[in-house]
Design a protein around this motif. Structure first.
Motif, mmCIF file in Angstrom:
data_model
loop_
_atom_site.group_PDB
_atom_site.id
_atom_site.type_symbol
_atom_site.label_atom_id
_atom_site.label_comp_id
_atom_site.label_asym_id
_atom_site.label_seq_id
_atom_site.Cartn_x
_atom_site.Cartn_y
_atom_site.Cartn_z
ATOM 1 N N GLN A 45 43.643 35.849 38.132
ATOM 2 C CA GLN A 45 43.735 36.312 39.292
ATOM 3 C C GLN A 45 43.740 37.547 39.913
ATOM 4 N N LEU A 46 45.222 37.572 40.124
ATOM 5 C CA LEU A 46 45.372 39.203 40.781
ATOM 6 C C LEU A 46 43.923 40.036 40.257
ATOM 7 N N ALA A 47 44.340 40.322 38.624
ATOM 8 C CA ALA A 47 43.253 40.833 38.685
ATOM 9 C C ALA A 47 41.664 41.045 39.450
ATOM 10 N N ARG A 48 41.279 39.301 39.046
ATOM 11 C CA ARG A 48 39.984 38.977 39.645
ATOM 12 C C ARG A 48 40.279 39.024 41.549
ATOM 13 N N MET A 49 41.592 39.420 42.154
ATOM 14 C CA MET A 49 41.434 40.071 44.173
ATOM 15 C C MET A 49 41.162 41.186 43.753
ATOM 16 N N MET A 50 41.088 42.333 42.552
ATOM 17 C CA MET A 50 41.090 43.256 42.335
ATOM 18 C C MET A 50 39.256 44.082 42.787
ATOM 19 N N ILE A 51 38.957 42.935 42.345
ATOM 20 C CA ILE A 51 37.185 43.598 42.439
ATOM 21 C C ILE A 51 36.874 43.726 43.786
ATOM 22 N N ALA A 52 36.676 42.622 44.977
ATOM 23 C CA ALA A 52 36.108 42.572 45.846
ATOM 24 C C ALA A 52 36.691 44.404 46.737
ATOM 25 N N PRO A 53 37.809 44.900 46.799
ATOM 26 C CA PRO A 53 37.945 46.499 47.110
ATOM 27 C C PRO A 53 37.159 47.632 46.371
ATOM 28 N N ALA A 54 37.170 47.197 45.196
ATOM 29 C CA ALA A 54 37.168 48.313 44.071
ATOM 30 C C ALA A 54 35.406 48.040 44.780
ATOM 31 N N VAL A 55 34.628 47.393 44.854
ATOM 32 C CA VAL A 55 33.164 47.321 44.507
ATOM 33 C C VAL A 55 33.552 48.096 45.830
ATOM 34 N N GLU A 56 34.146 47.949 46.847
ATOM 35 C CA GLU A 56 33.976 48.741 48.364
ATOM 36 C C GLU A 56 34.168 50.267 48.258
ATOM 37 N N LEU A 57 35.689 50.055 47.915
ATOM 38 C CA LEU A 57 35.452 51.827 47.590
ATOM 39 C C LEU A 57 34.603 52.738 46.725
ATOM 40 N N GLY A 58 34.591 51.835 45.797
ATOM 41 C CA GLY A 58 33.272 52.739 44.994
ATOM 42 C C GLY A 58 33.610 53.035 43.377
ATOM 43 N N VAL A 59 35.377 52.839 43.286
ATOM 44 C CA VAL A 59 36.035 52.337 42.483
ATOM 45 C C VAL A 59 35.625 51.599 41.214
ATOM 46 N N GLU A 60 35.416 52.224 40.217
ATOM 47 C CA GLU A 60 34.694 51.130 38.616
ATOM 48 C C GLU A 60 35.992 50.197 37.788
ATOM 49 N N LEU A 61 35.961 48.948 37.907
ATOM 50 C CA LEU A 61 37.309 48.530 37.415
ATOM 51 C C LEU A 61 37.012 47.751 36.581
ATOM 52 N N ARG A 62 37.622 47.829 35.153
ATOM 53 C CA ARG A 62 37.267 47.424 33.778
ATOM 54 C C ARG A 62 38.883 46.223 33.548
ATOM 55 N N VAL A 63 38.708 45.409 33.294
ATOM 56 C CA VAL A 63 39.642 44.277 32.716
ATOM 57 C C VAL A 63 39.571 44.323 31.516
ATOM 58 N N LEU A 64 40.867 43.602 30.799
ATOM 59 C CA LEU A 64 40.657 43.391 29.591
ATOM 60 C C LEU A 64 41.880 42.104 29.541
ATOM 61 N N ALA A 65 40.459 40.801 29.349
ATOM 62 C CA ALA A 65 40.970 40.043 29.405
ATOM 63 C C ALA A 65 41.534 39.055 27.888
ATOM 64 N N GLU A 66 42.516 38.317 28.118
ATOM 65 C CA GLU A 66 42.856 37.856 27.051
ATOM 66 C C GLU A 66 42.022 36.826 26.184
ATOM 67 N N ASP A 67 40.742 36.007 27.607
ATOM 68 C CA ASP A 67 40.501 34.952 27.051
ATOM 69 C C ASP A 67 39.155 35.638 27.826
ATOM 70 N N ALA A 68 37.655 34.946 26.978
ATOM 71 C CA ALA A 68 36.517 34.926 27.627
ATOM 72 C C ALA A 68 36.659 33.557 28.545
ATOM 73 N N GLY A 69 35.989 33.985 30.184
ATOM 74 C CA GLY A 69 36.487 32.634 30.691
ATOM 75 C C GLY A 69 37.153 33.425 31.734
ATOM 76 N N MET A 70 37.811 34.066 31.946
ATOM 77 C CA MET A 70 39.625 34.235 32.525
ATOM 78 C C MET A 70 38.943 34.238 34.344
ATOM 79 N N SER A 71 39.501 34.322 35.526
ATOM 80 C CA SER A 71 39.601 34.303 36.732
ATOM 81 C C SER A 71 38.796 35.790 36.992
ATOM 82 N N ALA A 72 38.991 36.929 36.653
ATOM 83 C CA ALA A 72 38.936 38.249 36.761
ATOM 84 C C ALA A 72 37.845 38.436 35.520
ATOM 85 N N SER A 73 37.070 37.617 35.026
ATOM 86 C CA SER A 73 35.345 37.486 33.844
ATOM 87 C C SER A 73 34.673 38.622 34.457
ATOM 88 N N LEU A 74 34.120 38.518 36.431
ATOM 89 C CA LEU A 74 32.921 39.517 36.535
ATOM 90 C C LEU A 74 32.906 40.508 35.722
#
Lengths: 378, 378
Positions: free
Chosen positions: B12-41
């Protein structure tokens, strides 16, 4: 059972729905016009919104279809409704946003205050209206205008000859909208959210500052407004949302006249530039509110978080270098500025982002917002 | 030249970085442990963060690597640094978050106030510490604990026999951390953001309420704190951020003792549950601040937007039905509640979301936040 919203159009309005969708746990899907658009992070499809088959395919498995813009043709909207897709705002509401003559006629039926207007089909009719209204008038193409395009101030019936010629070839028929040139002291905007089930919430009325026909700056709430003006603006907003059957966010652009009346200028049935301040300045931002409204979820509180919010658009970009290179400077000099970017290449006059600043002192808030934007444009 | 941040870990901490990343124009990439995790977007890769080759591959083409958790092994971190990847927080800081014995020793060198502690290698040493500290103590496994796991209150040296046995087999060596059982009136948390170039910003100190070793509620700022306590807490936070070379967000969990001292309990080198209030209650939320900090961009204003913010965790879920089905009720009854969901299936005690409420009256703010969460759990 995750709720899914499909947004037709991949511009910045769709992009700014991503952040609240993630927090609400709503799955956002976007049908973008092209790859690499503003909302590309959520762009699950690329295709032509004027093609019913494309939009129907996109609309499968979503709970509701909504829009980044108002340009989806009525036949495509009708195909969606016929296929049983929930569409908000629906075709019956959207036609008033798509055709300004329909809008003026409907607002007249509702008794809404608006400028004198007429449908004119040739230069003579236009000249007659001009003669009746002090020698000048505003001519508008009923369809397809935005950000000042399709709007012309004229003092002779012949000055719209090219538009009359185009209209003659247009399947939608042959009239232009002409309106009196309103003597206004300033422009305001009233936003209202409305659920399909009818519940509404109004935002504080704001002052909008236009430059060259494009929104440059918004002050929320509108300063020097007293008690009555916000009430009247909210009444106009809710009456239009209800009377036109709008679902989702509605923005009503208003003129405040020299004789202290409010007249309806334009409508937008979607999140609107005049509401960007609410992302950082209200309990519930307009993009979250739009998602809640089109999903028929209860609406959020529209109260402002501070006495003042100021939104300034980043129009165009730096003469040299890129927007990104200006970030560090803008952030360093204005730590309270909330910078929102649209992922678009800067061109002169193009909306590529905006800055919100929230606080208790209007002079300071406005200064910080304007100065932060100036860093991007210097 | 879009800035790119790679986040190791898809929670969820990675997930909650998505919203500010979109607004700042920062491209967020996430290495998730499994498919379908909190930050899956934003999950651009799925793989094992303990495998250097996997993480190195993920780290190609990003401007900085940061983390959803502190469990990436030192050898993987070293491989990243050796390959020239910017890593924030870096390995030298993270080892203090990964090993509580190292942390205690370093805080002692820095002169930070903390409970009496010792490294103990067998039951006799543990018994001696207990005898010296009133017959009870807290034993902690130096590595791998979180949310109350790996922590045990003991009154005899034999009560940690299983952990000593496990330690004997552990390559990292053979000591447990023992700490005095602090008599505290409440728990606080101090957050600080620090850039690689050294600039820092402290958030207001908050009160955290734990239940069964898990954060249940946060009140920002800490009530009844007077003038001195927030200053001391901020000084501790900035001294630790600087002394340990932390980059990004640091959370310092503190005990306020019955004799009005502040003692350092735990550290977290990432956005932290104690800072979720800032998403809606501060000018700059901790997730945006973390992105700014690790990118070495100027930090945002950490001022609160209102007198009080209260964050309440949604721990577990409804006995019957799903979280989503409770949404409409929670939203209808508490329109000022900001609901944040993590996209996780509810299990008893699992953090699946949280609610923030912001306002001027603490009683009302706390009531609204607790009541909104109760709707999800009834």
């Amino acid at each position: 059972m995750t709720l899914r919203v499909g947004v037709v159009g991949g511009g910045q309005l769709a992009r700014m729905m991503i952040a609240p969708a993630v927090e609400l746990g709503v799955e956002l899907r976007v049908l973008a016009e092209d790859a690499g658009m503003s909302a590309s992070l959520a762009a699950t499809a690329v295709g032509d919104y004027r093609d019913a088959a494309t939009v129907l395919e996109f609309a499968r498995d979503v709970d509701v279809i909504t829009f980044d813009h108002e340009h989806v043709p009525q036949d495509v909207l009708a195909a969606l409704v016929e296929a049983g897709v929930a569409v908000h705002p629906g075709p019956d509401a959207l036609r008033f946003a798509q055709d300004k003559l329909l809008m003026r006629a409907r607002l007249q039926e509702l008794g809404m205050p608006q400028p004198d207007w007429a449908a004119v089909t040739d230069a003579d009719e236009l000249q007659a209206f001009i003669d009746d209204h002090g020698g000048r008038a505003v001519v508008k193409t009923p369809r397809g205008g935005y950000d000042g395009k399709g709007v012309r101030v004229v003092s002779a019936g012949t000055e719209a000859a090219d538009w009359f010629a185009t209209l003659a070839e247009d399947a939608h028929g042959g009239a232009l909208l002409v309106e009196e040139l309103v003597e206004f002291t300033r422009e305001l905007a009233q936003q209202v959210a409305r659920r399909p089930s009818g519940a509404m919430r109004a935002y504080p009325v704001v002052e909008t500052v236009q430059r060259d026909g494009v929104c440059a700056e918004v002050i929320a709430p509108a300063p020097h407004a007293g008690e009555r003006l916000p009430q009247v603006a909210a009444q106009i907003g809710t009456a239009i949302a209800e009377g036109l059957g709008v679902t989702g966010m509605l923005a009503v652009e208003l003129f405040e006249t020299t004789d202290e009346r409010l007249l309806v200028n334009e409508l937008a049935m979607r999140p609107h530039n005049s509401g960007h301040w609410s992302q950082d300045g209200a309990v519930t931002g307009q993009f979250e509110q739009h998602l809640r409204a089109v999903l028929d979820l209860p609406l959020g509180d529209t109260t402002a978080l501070a006495a003042w919010s100021v939104m300034v658009n980043v129009l165009g970009g730096p003469v040299e270098g890129s927007l990104d290179e200006r970030f560090a400077t803008a952030m360093a000099e204005h730590p309270q500025a909330k910078v929102h970017t649209y992922g678009k290449a800067p061109r002169p006059g193009r909306k590529v982002g905006h800055v919100n600043v929230v606080g208790d002192d209007l002079d300071d808030v406005a200064y910080q917002a304007r100065a932060a934007v100036a860093v991007f444009l210097d």
